[in-house]
Design an enzyme around this catalytic site. Structure first.
Site, PDB file in Angstrom:
ATOM      1  N   CYS A 130       0.817  -1.219   0.000  1.00  0.00           N
ATOM      2  CA  CYS A 130       0.000   0.000   0.000  1.00  0.00           C
ATOM      3  C   CYS A 130       0.852   1.271   0.000  1.00  0.00           C
ATOM      4  O   CYS A 130       0.591   2.196  -0.783  1.00  0.00           O
ATOM      5  CB  CYS A 130      -0.960  -0.017   1.176  1.00  0.00           C
ATOM      6  SG  CYS A 130      -0.200  -0.474   2.750  1.00  0.00           S
TER       7      CYS A 130
HETATM    8  N1  LIG Z   1      -5.164  -3.745   4.714  1.00  0.00           N
HETATM    9  C1  LIG Z   1      -4.498  -3.116   3.736  1.00  0.00           C
HETATM   10  O1  LIG Z   1      -4.664  -1.889   3.524  1.00  0.00           O
HETATM   11  C2  LIG Z   1      -3.540  -3.851   2.861  1.00  0.00           C
HETATM   12  C3  LIG Z   1      -3.198  -5.164   3.096  1.00  0.00           C
HETATM   13  N2  LIG Z   1      -2.271  -5.768   2.279  1.00  0.00           N
HETATM   14  C4  LIG Z   1      -1.866  -7.139   2.511  1.00  0.00           C
HETATM   15  O2  LIG Z   1      -2.950  -8.004   2.198  1.00  0.00           O
HETATM   16  C5  LIG Z   1      -2.923  -9.140   3.022  1.00  0.00           C
HETATM   17  C6  LIG Z   1      -4.247  -9.235   3.774  1.00  0.00           C
HETATM   18  O3  LIG Z   1      -4.371  -8.079   4.583  1.00  0.00           O
HETATM   19  P1  LIG Z   1      -5.722  -7.643   5.271  1.00  0.00           P
HETATM   20  O4  LIG Z   1      -6.863  -7.965   4.395  1.00  0.00           O
HETATM   21  O5  LIG Z   1      -5.522  -6.263   5.717  1.00  0.00           O
HETATM   22  O6  LIG Z   1      -5.728  -8.621   6.522  1.00  0.00           O
HETATM   23  P2  LIG Z   1      -6.948  -9.093   7.419  1.00  0.00           P
HETATM   24  O7  LIG Z   1      -6.371  -9.390   8.732  1.00  0.00           O
HETATM   25  O8  LIG Z   1      -8.059  -8.122   7.321  1.00  0.00           O
HETATM   26  O9  LIG Z   1      -7.414 -10.459   6.707  1.00  0.00           O
HETATM   27  C7  LIG Z   1      -6.631 -11.604   6.701  1.00  0.00           C
HETATM   28  C8  LIG Z   1      -7.381 -12.700   5.995  1.00  0.00           C
HETATM   29  O10 LIG Z   1      -6.520 -13.835   5.908  1.00  0.00           O
HETATM   30  C9  LIG Z   1      -7.250 -14.975   6.285  1.00  0.00           C
HETATM   31  N3  LIG Z   1      -6.316 -15.950   6.851  1.00  0.00           N
HETATM   32  C10 LIG Z   1      -5.431 -15.755   7.860  1.00  0.00           C
HETATM   33  N4  LIG Z   1      -4.705 -16.890   8.067  1.00  0.00           N
HETATM   34  C11 LIG Z   1      -5.174 -17.793   7.169  1.00  0.00           C
HETATM   35  C12 LIG Z   1      -4.851 -19.143   6.868  1.00  0.00           C
HETATM   36  N5  LIG Z   1      -3.912 -19.798   7.540  1.00  0.00           N
HETATM   37  N6  LIG Z   1      -5.534 -19.767   5.882  1.00  0.00           N
HETATM   38  C13 LIG Z   1      -6.496 -19.113   5.199  1.00  0.00           C
HETATM   39  N7  LIG Z   1      -6.855 -17.843   5.427  1.00  0.00           N
HETATM   40  C14 LIG Z   1      -6.197 -17.200   6.404  1.00  0.00           C
HETATM   41  C15 LIG Z   1      -8.273 -14.500   7.283  1.00  0.00           C
HETATM   42  O11 LIG Z   1      -9.323 -15.427   7.240  1.00  0.00           O
HETATM   43  P3  LIG Z   1     -10.292 -15.818   8.472  1.00  0.00           P
HETATM   44  O12 LIG Z   1     -10.964 -14.560   8.906  1.00  0.00           O
HETATM   45  O13 LIG Z   1     -11.207 -16.791   7.838  1.00  0.00           O
HETATM   46  O14 LIG Z   1      -9.422 -16.438   9.526  1.00  0.00           O
HETATM   47  C16 LIG Z   1      -8.646 -13.167   6.691  1.00  0.00           C
HETATM   48  O15 LIG Z   1      -9.632 -13.323   5.707  1.00  0.00           O
HETATM   49  C17 LIG Z   1      -1.726  -8.967   3.955  1.00  0.00           C
HETATM   50  O16 LIG Z   1      -0.618  -9.623   3.400  1.00  0.00           O
HETATM   51  C18 LIG Z   1      -1.532  -7.466   3.960  1.00  0.00           C
HETATM   52  O17 LIG Z   1      -0.243  -7.134   4.325  1.00  0.00           O
HETATM   53  C19 LIG Z   1      -1.744  -5.140   1.199  1.00  0.00           C
HETATM   54  C20 LIG Z   1      -2.056  -3.854   0.926  1.00  0.00           C
HETATM   55  C21 LIG Z   1      -2.956  -3.086   1.764  1.00  0.00           C
HETATM   56  C1  LIG Z   2      -1.171   0.357   9.619  1.00  0.00           C
HETATM   57  C2  LIG Z   2      -0.309  -0.801   9.228  1.00  0.00           C
HETATM   58  O1  LIG Z   2       0.156  -1.523  10.076  1.00  0.00           O
HETATM   59  N1  LIG Z   2      -0.106  -0.974   7.953  1.00  0.00           N
HETATM   60  C3  LIG Z   2       0.650  -2.064   7.472  1.00  0.00           C
HETATM   61  C4  LIG Z   2       0.494  -2.075   5.995  1.00  0.00           C
HETATM   62  C5  LIG Z   2       1.354  -3.132   5.439  1.00  0.00           C
HETATM   63  C6  LIG Z   2       0.790  -3.995   4.434  1.00  0.00           C
HETATM   64  O2  LIG Z   2      -0.346  -4.042   4.111  1.00  0.00           O
HETATM   65  O3  LIG Z   2       1.788  -4.700   3.991  1.00  0.00           O
HETATM   66  P1  LIG Z   2       1.962  -5.791   2.890  1.00  0.00           P
HETATM   67  O4  LIG Z   2       1.046  -5.497   1.811  1.00  0.00           O
HETATM   68  O5  LIG Z   2       3.375  -5.596   2.527  1.00  0.00           O
HETATM   69  O6  LIG Z   2       1.774  -7.099   3.550  1.00  0.00           O
HETATM   70  C7  LIG Z   2       2.128  -1.958   7.847  1.00  0.00           C
HETATM   71  O7  LIG Z   2       2.674  -0.856   7.882  1.00  0.00           O
HETATM   72  O8  LIG Z   2       2.764  -3.005   8.032  1.00  0.00           O
END
Ligand SMILES: NC(=O)C1=CN([C@@H]2O[C@H](COP(=O)(O)OP(=O)(O)OC[C@H]3O[C@@H](n4cnc5c(N)ncnc54)[C@H](OP(=O)(O)O)[C@@H]3O)[C@@H](O)[C@H]2O)C=CC1
Ligand SMILES: CC(=O)N[C@@H](CCC(=O)OP(=O)(O)O)C(=O)O
Length: 328
Positions: A130
């Site tokens: 992000c």
């Molecule tokens: N939030 C953001 O703004 C951004 C996030 N990302 C990246 O995207 C990814 C997801 O982030 P985010 O959506 O924020 O995270 P969340 O914590 O909101 O969601 C994580 C998801 O992963 C699932 N999960 C966790 N462990 C397992 C497993 N062992 N097997 C299957 N499913 C699993 C959870 O499912 P359940 O609920 O069913 O356990 C849940 O749906 C991360 O790598 C993050 O760094 C990238 C850019 C921006």
């Molecule tokens: C507020 C906050 O904790 N933000 C996360 C966003 C990182 C993220 O989404 O990282 P990847 O897509 O690289 O997994 C962080 O800074 O680590």
């Protein structure tokens, strides 16, 4: 013909946003959703407004037991994708929203607004993080146009709390902790440093050795602002108008980048796949301030993931992504 897509991590913030976009996509059919603790639930239990997809049951994630899919979006915690995605059949294309495959052999770094042509033939795409989405969107035109020194860049970035994910877990992301608070974190070692540095070097052809990146958590739900301090080559006399014009030319015809005269606001991008970039230069001091704004769940995650999925499946790049931002 519809394109069958799956989303693993659908209950999370990134996966949920991918679901929202795919549910409204003109040619994507959401055929599979998966997770861990949410498995066994119907989508409607997690997303009460989801409509016709409400009866789809969240499966227990098992990459060896997938239905036939054209594209899989993986939105798993970073660290949980590496081994699992290696088991996905070669015929299923993957867009990994997490951080496990960025600048990894066999994976294409999906900086979709900057190098769409490099992405079209890929079957394994690593979506940018992000912060890199906001930062690189603003820097790419200046680096490609050789207006700034690639080795001398300071990124000061702010994110909304949804950046930590729904399972962000501990109390440091609770309302009481983040409300009316502002704090830097990840000093000198944030996980996004390597991909920002690698892309600066790739786009500029120079060294990114002097990169400094400091993220901050701010009390808003969505949005990232990167304010980036850059040095021009001594005596180059780079002006604000020159930076804006360079960016307008660089992004000419690109649908999701807006080059603005005014400093951008995070609210301008909310709920969209847009990136806003702007610049202010002081030619006397060899200084350029570049600014980039994205929605961390839009261009920062699911929006760019759908853009990449459009590119690798031969869809119009804008399919499913044309909604205008939320306001206010
Ligand atoms: N939030 C953001 O703004 C951004 C996030 N990302 C990246 O995207 C990814 C997801 O982030 P985010 O959506 O924020 O995270 P969340 O914590 O909101 O969601 C994580 C998801 O992963 C699932 N999960 C966790 N462990 C397992 C497993 N062992 N097997 C299957 N499913 C699993 C959870 O499912 P359940 O609920 O069913 O356990 C849940 O749906 C991360 O790598 C993050 O760094 C990238 C850019 C921006
Ligand atoms: C507020 C906050 O904790 N933000 C996360 C966003 C990182 C993220 O989404 O990282 P990847 O897509 O690289 O997994 C962080 O800074 O680590």
């Amino acid at each position: 013909m519809s394109i069958r897509v799956g989303i693993v991590g659908v209950s999370g913030y990134g996966g949920g946003e991918a679901l929202r976009l795919c549910a409204n996509h003109p040619s994507f059919e959401v055929a599979y959703v998966a997770g861990e603790s949410s498995s066994g639930s119907k989508l409607i239990e997690k997303f009460p407004g989801i409509g016709r997809l409400g009866d789809l049951i969240i499966q227990k994630w098992d990459p060896t037991a997938l239905p036939k899919l054209d594209v899989l979006f993986a939105s798993l915690p970073t660290g949980a994708s590496k081994d699992a995605l290696a088991a996905v059949p070669a015929g299923t294309k993957i867009v990994d929203i997490g951080g496990d495959h960025r600048y990894v052999d066999g994976w294409t770094y999906g900086l979709a607004d900057v190098w769409p042509e490099q992405i079209k033939s890929a079957s394994r795409v690593a979506n940018p993080g992000c912060y890199p989405a906001a930062t690189l969107g603003a820097l790419a035109p200046l680096l490609a146009g050789k207006l700034i020194e690639p080795g001398n860049i300071i990124v000061d970035a702010k994110t909304g709390v949804s950046g930590a994910g729904r399972g962000g877990g501990d109390s440091k992301f609770s309302y009481a902790e983040v409300n009316e608070d502002l704090s830097p974190y990840g000093l000198l070692k944030h996980t996004h440093m390597p991909e920002i540095a690698a892309t600066i070097a790739k786009v500029s052809g120079g060294s990114s050795a002097g990169l400094i990146f400091t993220p901050h958590l701010v009390p808003m739900t969505r949005g990232i602002l990167a304010t980036i301090y850059c040095r021009t080559h001594p005596g180059a006399g780079v002006t604000t108008e020159q930076c804006l014009e360079t960016a307008r030319k660089f992004y000419a015809g690109r649908p999701f980048v807006r080059v603005t005269d005014k400093p951008p606001h995070t609210k301008w991008a909310m709920g969209s796949n847009l990136t806003f970039v702007s610049y202010a230069a002081d030619p006397e001091r060899n200084l350029v301030i570049a600014m980039g704004v994205v929605d961390n769940l839009g261009k920062g995650a699911a929006g760019q993931a759908v853009q990449n999925a459009n590119l690798i499946t031969g869809q119009p790049e804008t399919a499913g992504l044309e909604g205008t931002p939320l306001w206010p």
